[in-house]
Design an enzyme around this catalytic site. Sequence first.
Site, PDB file in Angstrom:
ATOM      1  CG  ASN A  11      32.879  41.555  37.826  1.00  0.00           C
ATOM      2  OD1 ASN A  11      31.840  41.444  37.158  1.00  0.00           O
ATOM      3  ND2 ASN A  11      33.567  40.491  38.253  1.00  0.00           N
ATOM      4  CE  LYS A  13      32.254  39.199  41.305  1.00  0.00           C
ATOM      5  NZ  LYS A  13      32.824  38.373  42.346  1.00  0.00           N
ATOM      6  CG  HIS A  94      35.732  36.386  37.564  1.00  0.00           C
ATOM      7  ND1 HIS A  94      35.291  35.560  38.575  1.00  0.00           N
ATOM      8  CD2 HIS A  94      35.907  37.602  38.132  1.00  0.00           C
ATOM      9  CE1 HIS A  94      35.213  36.261  39.695  1.00  0.00           C
ATOM     10  NE2 HIS A  94      35.588  37.511  39.452  1.00  0.00           N
ATOM     11  CD  GLU A  96      32.502  35.094  40.982  1.00  0.00           C
ATOM     12  OE1 GLU A  96      31.930  35.784  40.124  1.00  0.00           O
ATOM     13  OE2 GLU A  96      32.810  35.530  42.117  1.00  0.00           O
ATOM     14  CD  GLU A 161      39.352  39.282  40.494  1.00  0.00           C
ATOM     15  OE1 GLU A 161      38.874  40.336  40.922  1.00  0.00           O
ATOM     16  OE2 GLU A 161      38.677  38.406  39.948  1.00  0.00           O
ATOM     17  N   GLY A 167      34.786  38.063  47.311  1.00  0.00           N
ATOM     18  CA  GLY A 167      33.459  38.042  47.926  1.00  0.00           C
ATOM     19  C   GLY A 167      33.445  37.542  49.361  1.00  0.00           C
ATOM     20  CB  SER A 199      37.645  41.362  49.984  1.00  0.00           C
ATOM     21  OG  SER A 199      36.844  40.192  49.966  1.00  0.00           O
TER      22      SER A 199
HETATM   23  P1  PGA Z   1      34.768  41.109  45.320  1.00  0.00           P
HETATM   24  O1  PGA Z   1      34.885  40.485  43.840  1.00  0.00           O
HETATM   25  O2  PGA Z   1      35.243  42.528  45.213  1.00  0.00           O
HETATM   26  O3  PGA Z   1      33.317  40.988  45.658  1.00  0.00           O
HETATM   27  O4  PGA Z   1      35.637  40.296  46.203  1.00  0.00           O
HETATM   28  C1  PGA Z   1      35.979  40.782  43.004  1.00  0.00           C
HETATM   29  C2  PGA Z   1      35.848  40.048  41.702  1.00  0.00           C
HETATM   30  O5  PGA Z   1      35.387  38.907  41.691  1.00  0.00           O
HETATM   31  O6  PGA Z   1      36.180  40.583  40.619  1.00  0.00           O
END
Ligand code: PGA
Length: 238
Positions: A11, A13, A94, A96, A161, A167, A199
């Site tokens: 992903n 982003k 997601h 976010e 998640e 992140g 992560s």
């Molecule tokens: P990350 O993000 O691996 O940077 O923690 C995962 C995600 O949001 O899908």
Amino acid sequence: MSEPDRYLIANWKMHSPPLPGWVKAVCAHGWDRGVEVVLCPPFTQLAAAQMVLTDTGIALGAQDCHQAESGAHTGDIAASMLKKAGCGYVIVGHSERRAQHGEDNAAVYAKAQQALAYGLRPVICVGESLAEREAGAQEAVVERQLAESVPPDAQTLIAYEPVWAIGTGRSAQDDDIAAMHAHIKKRLDCDVPVLYGGSVRPENAGDVLAIAGVNGVLVGSASLKGGDFAQIVGAAGS
Ligand code: PGA
């Protein structure tokens, strides 16, 4: 064709690393037959990615779709458009998007349904916040998200998640991942793949992928460098 037994989803982003180098690095390592590798770049890179990914075995996905078929939705993309662009997958719900765009469970459910209507496999994200986990409410929160944002369809994928692990460099503990995945599988009407995200890095991918009930990983930061993502793919068996 048989169902893959592992899904490794990148992903990107709102980042756009150069595609050719990334694809070369990932393909240099190779992967097992049962592993499905998926790249979800920003919308503007879908067309280029579709060309670069041809014959690589890497599938294409998008990071969101709108819940309507078409219409006056400035800045949004319909599932039918993603299908035409060559996508096989789309991430929906997601955290976010839930937080930054106010998407609730009903919207996520409708997006997943749109995706399914056009033959895209929705990767539906669920997960609790830190406050919810500290209050011991993680199972109740995720259960509600599953009940309200996941259409019963064998083509869906779930990504667990935990919001506090995304992140932050702080992945969930293996025991917590195992417990939540077992809980999710119990609550779902269909036997669908359940991925972990938050992560995941080359250093911990092998451990995460070895946890019972983990059918793959959704990777943000560590998917931006082809070499790092290749190592994560390698951890799934190659
Ligand atoms: P990350 O993000 O691996 O940077 O923690 C995962 C995600 O949001 O899908």
